[in-house]
Design a protein around this motif. Structure first.
Motif, short mmCIF file in Angstrom:
data_model
loop_
_atom_site.label_atom_id
_atom_site.label_comp_id
_atom_site.label_asym_id
_atom_site.label_seq_id
_atom_site.Cartn_x
_atom_site.Cartn_y
_atom_site.Cartn_z
N UNK A 1 3.35 6.46 -11.04
CA UNK A 1 2.48 5.44 -10.49
C UNK A 1 2.68 4.08 -11.16
N UNK A 2 2.54 4.04 -12.48
CA UNK A 2 2.64 2.77 -13.20
C UNK A 2 4.00 2.10 -13.04
N UNK A 3 5.13 2.81 -13.08
CA UNK A 3 6.41 2.13 -12.86
C UNK A 3 6.52 1.48 -11.49
N UNK A 4 5.98 2.13 -10.45
CA UNK A 4 6.03 1.55 -9.11
C UNK A 4 5.18 0.28 -9.05
N UNK A 5 3.99 0.32 -9.66
CA UNK A 5 3.14 -0.88 -9.69
C UNK A 5 3.85 -2.02 -10.41
N UNK A 6 4.50 -1.68 -11.53
CA UNK A 6 5.23 -2.71 -12.28
C UNK A 6 6.39 -3.28 -11.46
N UNK A 7 7.07 -2.42 -10.73
CA UNK A 7 8.18 -2.89 -9.88
C UNK A 7 7.67 -3.80 -8.76
N UNK A 8 6.55 -3.43 -8.16
CA UNK A 8 5.98 -4.26 -7.10
C UNK A 8 5.59 -5.63 -7.62
N UNK A 9 5.06 -5.68 -8.82
CA UNK A 9 4.71 -6.97 -9.40
C UNK A 9 5.96 -7.76 -9.79
N UNK A 10 7.00 -7.05 -10.14
CA UNK A 10 8.24 -7.72 -10.53
C UNK A 10 8.88 -8.43 -9.34
N UNK A 11 8.81 -7.80 -8.17
CA UNK A 11 9.48 -8.37 -7.00
C UNK A 11 8.55 -9.26 -6.18
N UNK B 1 0.84 -1.20 0.00
CA UNK B 1 0.00 0.00 0.00
C UNK B 1 0.87 1.26 0.00
N UNK B 2 1.87 1.27 0.88
CA UNK B 2 2.75 2.44 0.98
C UNK B 2 3.49 2.66 -0.33
N UNK B 3 4.06 1.59 -0.90
CA UNK B 3 4.79 1.74 -2.15
C UNK B 3 3.89 2.14 -3.30
N UNK B 4 2.70 1.61 -3.31
CA UNK B 4 1.76 1.86 -4.41
C UNK B 4 1.30 3.32 -4.46
N UNK B 5 1.09 3.92 -3.29
CA UNK B 5 0.51 5.27 -3.24
C UNK B 5 1.52 6.39 -3.12
N UNK B 6 2.65 6.13 -2.48
CA UNK B 6 3.48 7.21 -1.97
C UNK B 6 4.27 7.94 -3.03
N UNK B 7 4.78 7.25 -4.05
CA UNK B 7 5.63 7.92 -5.05
C UNK B 7 4.90 9.08 -5.73
N UNK B 8 3.73 8.86 -6.36
CA UNK B 8 3.05 10.01 -6.97
C UNK B 8 2.56 11.02 -5.93
N UNK B 9 2.21 10.54 -4.76
CA UNK B 9 1.71 11.41 -3.69
C UNK B 9 2.77 12.41 -3.26
N UNK B 10 3.98 11.93 -2.96
CA UNK B 10 5.03 12.83 -2.52
C UNK B 10 5.50 13.75 -3.64
N UNK B 11 5.47 13.26 -4.87
CA UNK B 11 5.83 14.13 -5.99
C UNK B 11 4.84 15.29 -6.11
N UNK B 12 3.56 14.99 -6.07
CA UNK B 12 2.55 16.05 -6.17
C UNK B 12 2.63 16.97 -4.96
N UNK B 13 2.91 16.43 -3.78
CA UNK B 13 3.04 17.27 -2.59
C UNK B 13 4.15 18.30 -2.79
#
Length: 668
Positions: free
Chosen positions: A653-663, A364-376
């Motif tokens: 967002x999409x790169x992080x989701x892809x990375x999570x699925x990769x690992x 959950x943290x990895x999925x949401x946080x990257x775009x969230x912190x960028x927009x912040x």
């Protein structure tokens, strides 16, 4: 005789009106550039300022073009004060043309006044007045000039609160540390996207995954969503596989894919997109109404029946809570029924549960946080720029709160603190939803082995949320039929203990869809009855309070139960559409054309308030409200928000989701 007897009365009324007009103008005379120019010599301003003001006064006396433009660019009361015009800004754009090309270079400033005129209006008003004056006058000189010309009248109390100048302000966004960090992050991500796109272009296309029913195992070709969140065994990751996660064409294909996807249900796509459009409509009106020269127009349209659609837009957030709870519950139970998670975690008992729990949180943290912190970061820099450079004051204190309290957003706990300290006010939803996610994860792990215990806790949480909301509403005299929906933002609106109901309803609906495998035998009569009850409930929530008078107990009950009732109506929509009883509504919500918008809705939610603010605060004059103006701006906000959301999703967002699925571990 009758006509002649009325004549004196008409004359008296006309005389009173004629006398009232100049009196109104005199009461609202807060600043006059010509008066300031003539009074400068007798005030305590600096010598360069006094000399420049003398030249300005001479230019006005001799009808010089540059002096006339400087005078014309300053704001003053003209009309509309009793229609809510609090922005007498003149034109900063005109003043900026005189910055270098005039005999006396000009600079634009804005003075903020507190104005109390009881003989005109009972309200104390905050008025903003634009001033185009010689650049030689600094901010302190401007305060002296404005204060000297602010004559106190018997029936008026005017106070100068602040003077600021966007042109004199030395803020440069490219020197901002946050901007530098954002630029470096963007450069790194851009490099990864270019490298990933090149690597992906050289790879052969993957074989197409066979289609499967979404309620059975729509996860063919990728691991189930719940398995993406448990710890992965150690294995080497090829550099090419890492880079491909940032491939633009791959991520764009995933966003525009016309298949439902294994991590959702078809009608969820349409419901999510339409709810986001509703959110943008509500936020557009809130911001637009704030920066208008006829703010009292809001009071007129709020009395119209259909405006309840906007004033009750808070229910759209309940729809998001419902969707989140439904998908989490449905996917978790589906995964646990098909896969032994003990084998994935290589543990049993509490250790396995603990690994599952922290794996869920990590995903959950990895999925949401990257775009969230960028927009912040973007919000922080943008709001700081608006604070220093816009003729308008920003609607919130993000330029102060984000540098100081960003860590609360990072931990998703910002709703546990006062709203005055919140960074990205709209991020309250993410905080509440994440807190509900933590609670839901614990509930579902208990439910797998002790369903009755989980059901009892579930009911207790729902009941306690109702009681808490009713108690707060009653003690604060909250009347939902009369009060602004955001009136108790810090006590009811954003607090997790008052917004839990829709999420729990979503969890129950997800479990129900799982247990019946999206199959429901229902005749036409039963379906018609279900849709009738659903429509009655949801329409009564939207429009039932129009011209209604509620007592304290009814108001508390409505505040307590309305959000849960909305979620129950939404539950029927999803259940009916997922089991073949949706009819036209099901076809609309499941339309493949809505899938791409649904997939970038998270990023659209993050960025859309900034888009709305930018479209208002970049101009040098307030908006003039009209129904067509608001609707056209709203449509522009939707289009631009989704275009930028697509760019953010592809990049962060999409790169992080892809990375999570990769690992993540694969099914054995």
């Amino acid at each position: 005789m009758a006509e002649s007897s009325c004549l004196p009365l008409v004359v008296l009324l006309l005389a009173a009106a004629a006398a009232a007009a100049p009196d109104l103008a005199r009461q609202l005379d807060l600043f006059d550039p010509a008066r300031a120019a003539s009074d400068a010599a007798s005030t305590n301003v600096t010598v360069p300022c006094a000399q420049a003001m003398a030249a300005f006064a001479d230019g006005l006396a001799t009808h010089q073009d540059w002096a006339a433009k400087m005078f014309d660019a300053s704001g003053r009361y003209s009309t509309g004060f009793l229609w809510g015009n609090n922005f007498w800004l003149g034109s900063s754009d005109l003043c900026m043309t005189l910055e270098e090309n005039a005999v006396v270079p000009a600079v634009f400033s804005v003075a903020r006044f507190s104005l109390d005129v009881p003989r005109i209006t009972a309200k104390t008003r905050t008025v903003h007045v634009g001033m185009c004056l010689p650049r030689a006058c600094g901010l302190e000189d401007l305060r002296v000039l404005v204060g000297a010309g602010l004559t106190q009248l018997e029936q008026r109390n005017a106070t100068l609160e602040a003077v600021r100048s966007p042109q004199l302000d030395e803020y440069r966004f490219y020197a901002d540390g946050t901007f530098v960090v954002l630029a470096l992050v963007c450069a790194l991500v851009l490099a990864l996207m270019v490298a990933g796109s090149i690597v992906d272009a050289r790879k052969p296309p993957p074989p197409a995954a066979p289609a499967t029913p979404e309620c059975e195992d729509g996860s063919v070709g990728k691991p189930p969503i719940a398995l993406d969140v448990v710890p992965a065994p150690k294995r080497k990751m090829a550099l090419s596989a890492f880079l491909v996660c940032f491939s633009v064409q791959r991520n764009a294909r995933a966003i525009f894919d016309q298949s439902v996807g294994g991590d959702t249900l078809a009608p969820i796509h349409g419901l999510r997109f339409l709810s986001m459009v509703w959110v943008i409509l509500g936020h557009s009106c809130i911001v637009i109404f704030k920066y208008a020269d006829n703010t009292d127009f809001r009071g007129v349209v709020e009395r119209e029946f259909l405006f309840q659609t906007i004033s009750n837009a808070a229910f759209s957030v309940d729809t998001f809570f419902f969707i989140s709870g439904l998908l989490f519950s449905f996917l978790y139970f589906r995964t646990t029924a098909k896969v032994d998670l003990n084998k994935i975690t290589k543990a049993t008992g509490l250790k396995s549960k603990g690994l599952q729990f922290f794996g869920l949180l990590a995903y959950r943290f990895g999925r949401l946080t990257a775009p969230y912190m960028f927009v912040l970061g973007v919000v922080q820099v943008s709001m700081r720029w608006f604070y220093h450079k816009s003729v308008f004051e920003p609607p919130t204190l993000d330029h102060e709160n984000c540098p100081q309290y960003w860590w609360r957003n990072l931990l998703y706990i910002n709703t546990l603190f006062p709203v005055k300290d919140m960074c990205m006010l709209w991020s309250w939803y993410l905080a509440d939803d994440t807190q509900f996610y933590v609670l839901g994860a614990l509930l579902m792990m208990v439910a797998v082995e002790r369903f009755r215990t989980a059901a009892l806790v579930f009911g207790g949480l729902m009941f306690s949320s109702w009681c808490t909301t009713a108690y707060i509403a009653f003690n604060n005299d909250h009347n939902p039929s009369m009060d602004d929906p955001l009136a108790l933002f810090d006590k009811i609106y954003d607090k997790p203990w008052t917004r839990l109901g829709p999420y729990l309803v979503g969890m129950a609906t997800g479990w129900l869809l799982f247990t019946m495998n999206c199959r429901l035998r229902l005749g036409k009569g039963g379906a018609a009855l279900g849709w009738s009850v659903c429509a009655a409930v949801m329409l009564s929530l939207l429009y039932g309070l129009y011209d209604a008078q509620l007592d304290a107990y009814t108001s508390a009950a409505y505040s307590s139960l309305s959000h849960t009732a909305w979620a129950l109506g939404t539950a029927w929509v999803i259940v009916a559409c997922s089991t073949g009883h949706g009819g036209f509504v099901g076809r609309l919500l499941s339309a493949p054309s809505l899938y791409p918008m649904s997939r970038v809705t998270y990023c659209a939610y993050l960025i859309h308030p900034l888009i709305i603010r930018m479209m208002v605060m970049y101009v040098d004059s307030p908006l003039h409200l009209a129904r067509t103006t608001v609707m056209l701006l709203f449509l522009g906000h939707v289009v631009l928000s989704y275009l930028i959301a697509f760019a953010i999703s592809v990049s962060f967002e999409a790169p992080v989701v892809a990375l999570l699925r990769l690992i993540s571990p694969k099914k054995e």
